[in-house]
Design an enzyme around this catalytic site. Structure first.
Site, PDB file in Angstrom:
ATOM      1  N   SER A  83       0.820  -1.215   0.000  1.00  7.92           N
ATOM      2  CA  SER A  83       0.000   0.000   0.000  1.00  7.92           C
ATOM      3  C   SER A  83       0.854   1.265   0.000  1.00  7.92           C
ATOM      4  O   SER A  83       0.525   2.250  -0.642  1.00  7.92           O
ATOM      5  CB  SER A  83      -0.906   0.031   1.230  1.00  7.92           C
ATOM      6  OG  SER A  83      -1.727  -1.105   1.242  1.00  7.92           O
ATOM      7  N   GLU A 111       5.063  -1.072  14.807  1.00  8.09           N
ATOM      8  CA  GLU A 111       5.585   0.224  14.361  1.00  8.09           C
ATOM      9  C   GLU A 111       6.575   0.839  15.338  1.00  8.09           C
ATOM     10  O   GLU A 111       7.511   1.531  14.934  1.00  8.09           O
ATOM     11  CB  GLU A 111       4.433   1.202  14.111  1.00  8.09           C
ATOM     12  CG  GLU A 111       3.484   0.793  12.995  1.00  8.09           C
ATOM     13  CD  GLU A 111       2.412  -0.196  13.440  1.00  8.09           C
ATOM     14  OE1 GLU A 111       2.343  -0.506  14.647  1.00  8.09           O
ATOM     15  OE2 GLU A 111       1.643  -0.674  12.589  1.00  8.09           O
ATOM     16  N   PHE A 166      -0.614   5.120  12.014  1.00  3.04           N
ATOM     17  CA  PHE A 166       0.252   4.253  12.821  1.00  3.04           C
ATOM     18  C   PHE A 166       1.693   4.774  12.870  1.00  3.04           C
ATOM     19  O   PHE A 166       2.488   4.357  13.702  1.00  3.04           O
ATOM     20  CB  PHE A 166       0.217   2.819  12.278  1.00  3.04           C
ATOM     21  CG  PHE A 166      -1.158   2.393  11.877  1.00  3.04           C
ATOM     22  CD1 PHE A 166      -2.217   2.497  12.779  1.00  3.04           C
ATOM     23  CD2 PHE A 166      -1.433   1.927  10.600  1.00  3.04           C
ATOM     24  CE1 PHE A 166      -3.504   2.141  12.406  1.00  3.04           C
ATOM     25  CE2 PHE A 166      -2.721   1.568  10.219  1.00  3.04           C
ATOM     26  CZ  PHE A 166      -3.755   1.677  11.127  1.00  3.04           C
ATOM     27  N   HIS A 220      -1.661   7.380   3.291  1.00  3.79           N
ATOM     28  CA  HIS A 220      -3.040   7.207   3.768  1.00  3.79           C
ATOM     29  C   HIS A 220      -3.395   8.191   4.876  1.00  3.79           C
ATOM     30  O   HIS A 220      -4.049   7.832   5.856  1.00  3.79           O
ATOM     31  CB  HIS A 220      -3.281   5.762   4.216  1.00  3.79           C
ATOM     32  CG  HIS A 220      -3.172   4.774   3.089  1.00  3.79           C
ATOM     33  ND1 HIS A 220      -1.989   4.546   2.416  1.00  3.79           N
ATOM     34  CD2 HIS A 220      -4.092   3.973   2.510  1.00  3.79           C
ATOM     35  CE1 HIS A 220      -2.196   3.649   1.464  1.00  3.79           C
ATOM     36  NE2 HIS A 220      -3.452   3.273   1.503  1.00  3.79           N
ATOM     37  N   ASP A 265     -12.445   2.969   5.110  1.00  2.58           N
ATOM     38  CA  ASP A 265     -11.904   2.325   6.314  1.00  2.58           C
ATOM     39  C   ASP A 265     -12.363   3.019   7.599  1.00  2.58           C
ATOM     40  O   ASP A 265     -12.344   2.434   8.673  1.00  2.58           O
ATOM     41  CB  ASP A 265     -10.372   2.277   6.270  1.00  2.58           C
ATOM     42  CG  ASP A 265      -9.876   1.090   5.460  1.00  2.58           C
ATOM     43  OD1 ASP A 265     -10.659   0.125   5.306  1.00  2.58           O
ATOM     44  OD2 ASP A 265      -8.735   1.128   4.976  1.00  2.58           O
ATOM     45  N   ARG A 270      -3.984   8.771   0.157  1.00  3.98           N
ATOM     46  CA  ARG A 270      -4.215   7.489  -0.514  1.00  3.98           C
ATOM     47  C   ARG A 270      -4.671   7.683  -1.960  1.00  3.98           C
ATOM     48  O   ARG A 270      -4.317   6.915  -2.841  1.00  3.98           O
ATOM     49  CB  ARG A 270      -5.292   6.707   0.239  1.00  3.98           C
ATOM     50  CG  ARG A 270      -5.568   5.325  -0.343  1.00  3.98           C
ATOM     51  CD  ARG A 270      -6.674   4.616   0.412  1.00  3.98           C
ATOM     52  NE  ARG A 270      -8.003   5.074   0.024  1.00  3.98           N
ATOM     53  CZ  ARG A 270      -8.729   4.555  -0.983  1.00  3.98           C
ATOM     54  NH1 ARG A 270      -8.234   3.561  -1.704  1.00  3.98           N
ATOM     55  NH2 ARG A 270      -9.924   5.027  -1.264  1.00  3.98           N
TER      56      ARG A 270
END
Lengths: 308, 273
Positions: free
Chosen positions: A35, A56, A81, A107, A115, A165
């Site tokens: 991604s 992470e 994240f 994103h 999402d 994104r």
């Protein structure tokens, strides 16, 4: 026809370009390499790519360790994240030692879409802007993403580069990239609209609509949030009746706050904010979400008129 | 054989000297962490005066072994060792925690010989992993050592790192756990138990060695074994005594983070000889 690009696709390709030139470039991801497009680098340089799985915090502190040995580390995951969960690692292990870690988060913002709130980073600029030594860039389109990544690779210390994104239209007529220096895309004397990221497009649309109504509108692309370009802001405050700030981020702590700090201290002038106001995101299509959260060109027009 | 005896005696003397410097330094600073500094003094003495390949004249020598103090609050023990090894003048030790000092209350890069800042617990094993991977990419033969505290491994970041170190088969990395049994709020087993500790690291894919962390012979031999082990990282679980060497500080949680008074300092230095 103007081209539309995925900034993250541009990021992946730029990494490959950098990897060829500099053996010190190392890329990290935490299970989202397809991604974030760091997978493009992995394909060409597997010995300089490390996947950390869904972990992470470890990724960020490990990046600090590698950078302490002279490596230039690009660490990527979704903005959500990459910043909140890892803030302590970024502050204490990366930024305090001023290590060469470039966090390129994808994103970001509400346009992550379906999402929903858990994946829509609306606080990341605030979190990163706050830490000493950290520099923050929000590119407005594909080519600017490439320039920002190239610049960060060559410049010392930590960087946060924020990407979205969705595909973004390339903006024509930009001056050559210059880190820390914003620029006007259109000139005007009634009002200044300052935007970053995908909101630059909306600002341009709003500017065109306002001009049709006889309002002279200056649109500024503030691609570097930290250090912020104070000169262009003070000039805008002096030469217009007020500033509208547009960002796909919370109205607290991000671009608007950075601008408020400069304007209030140097040339007090009214600053109104287009951004997400004290709400979590939710599922929906990017376009519907921009409407629901009042981030469209129409919203900018309305706010600009309210200011005049 | 005589050679080994002499070496052990030399390292024990270094450890004793480091303990004296810790007490002096903390008294002059008026704050700091004696308990976990004293408990790890033997491990640190072994590292700086026997194990590490390093050059105090050239702290950033690319082929040096790396040492990272994850339990940053124990920095007095490292500062003492660095001064003793010649990284900076001993007088600097008396500026610990003062404004403008090269010796901050927790480690940072302004101190010659310090690789990376620490102090926010739980991140050091990851930092060491990064150093280990850099060595692999550059094909340098250096080794990486990291000292963690037993309270510290309650942090989740440690276990993310533990997983990654064995996943990437970092056999150039050696972690040391200063298992002194105490954290600020009391005994580790009462605050948040970490046992069974050996089994945890074994299940994470590590080569695990358990030693008495005050037995210099065992310490040196454990580091040798760790360097020989291939295919997995090694952790040395060193059972230690908090405040070791000063009778009235031993196993007293209060001395985790309190400097000794003038009278306590005098007494402590007498005991250390």
């Amino acid at each position: 026809m103007t081209e539309s690009l995925y900034a993250r696709e541009v990021y992946g390709k730029t990494l490959v370009e950098l990897g060829r030139k500099d053996p010190n470039i190392v890329v990290f991801d935490s299970d989202l390499s397809c991604s974030t497009k760091t997978a493009l680098f992995r394909r060409d340089f597997p010995e300089r790519f490390f996947n950390f799985g869904v972990a992470e915090q470890n990724m960020m502190a490990t990046a600090a360790g590698l950078a302490s040995c002279g490596k230039i580390v690009f660490a990527s995951t979704f903005a959500m994240f990459a910043t909140g969960r890892t803030w302590d690692q970024i502050r204490n292990s990366i930024c305090y030692s001023n290590f060469n870690v470039k966090i390129v988060a994808t994103h970001a913002g509400i346009t992550v879409g379906p999402d929903g709130a858990s994946h829509q980073a609306l606080e990341d600029i605030a979190l990163m802007r706050l830490i000493p030594n950290m520099k923050v860039i929000v590119p407005a389109d594909g080519p600017e993403t490439r320039e920002a990544v190239m610049y960060a690779a060559a410049a010392p210390g930590p960087f946060y580069i924020r990407l979205g994104r969705v595909k973004v239209e390339t903006i024509d007529g930009k001056p050559p990239y210059c880190f820390g220096k914003a620029y006007s895309l259109t000139e005007g004397s009634d009002i200044a609209i300052v935007a970053c990221g995908i909101m630059v497009q909306e600002a341009l649309k709003a500017g065109a609509a306002l001009r049709k109504e006889g309002i002279s509108c200056r649109v500024i692309n503030m691609h570097t949030i930290k250090p912020i370009d104070a000169d262009i802001l003070i000039k805008a405050a002096k030469e217009t009746k007020g500033i509208v700030v547009c960002e796909e981020h919370s109205v607290i702590g991000g671009l608007a706050s950075a601008i408020d700090e400069v304007v209030a201290e140097n040339f007090p002038r009214k600053v109104l904010r287009i951004g997400v106001k004290h709400r979590f995101g939710q599922s929906g299509s990017p376009q519907d979400l921009l409407k629901e959260y009042n981030l469209t060109a129409e919203d900018i027009v309305k706010t600009a008129k309210a200011l005049l | 054989m005589k050679h080994i005896e002499e070496k052990i005696e030399f390292l024990e003397e270094k450890a004793r000297h480091i303990r004296r410097l810790i007490i002096d330094m903390l008294f002059k600073a008026g704050s700091g962490h004696p308990g976990g500094s004293l408990s790890s003094a033997d491990l640190i003495a072994a590292l700086y005066f026997e194990v590490l390949k390093h050059d105090p004249e050239n702290p950033r020598w690319p082929d040096r072994d790396r040492f990272h103090l994850s339990k940053g609050h124990a920095c007095p023990v490292v500062y003492a060792a660095l001064a003793e090894a010649g990284y900076f003048k001993k007088e600097e030790l008396w500026t610990l925690r003062e404004l403008g000092s090269i010796l901050q209350g927790h480690p940072d890069r302004r101190t010659p010989g310090i690789e990376a800042a620490s102090g926010s617990l739980g991140q050091g094993l990851s930092v060491a992993l990064g150093m280990s991977l850099a060595g692999r990419i550059d094909k340098r033969g250096y080794r990486v050592y990291v000292l963690m505290g037993d309270g510290e491994i309650q942090e989740g970041n440690i276990w993310e790192a533990a997983m990654a170190c064995s996943h990437y088969k970092c056999d150039n990395l050696c972690a040391v756990l200063d298992y002194n049994g105490y954290q600020i709020d009391g005994r580790v087993c009462d605050v948040m138990g970490i046992e069974p500790i050996k089994e945890k690291w074994v299940s994470f894919g590590w080569n695990v060695l358990e030693i008495d962390g005050h037995n210099m012979r065992r310490i040196v031999s454990a580091f040798e074994k760790a360097a020989r082990h291939k295919g997995a990282p090694t952790i040395i679980i060193a059972r230690t005594t908090k405040g070791k060497g000063v009778s009235f500080m031993e196993n007293i949680a209060d001395f985790h983070g309190r400097a000794p008074t003038e009278e306590e300092t005098k007494k402590a230095l007498e005991e250390l000889g």
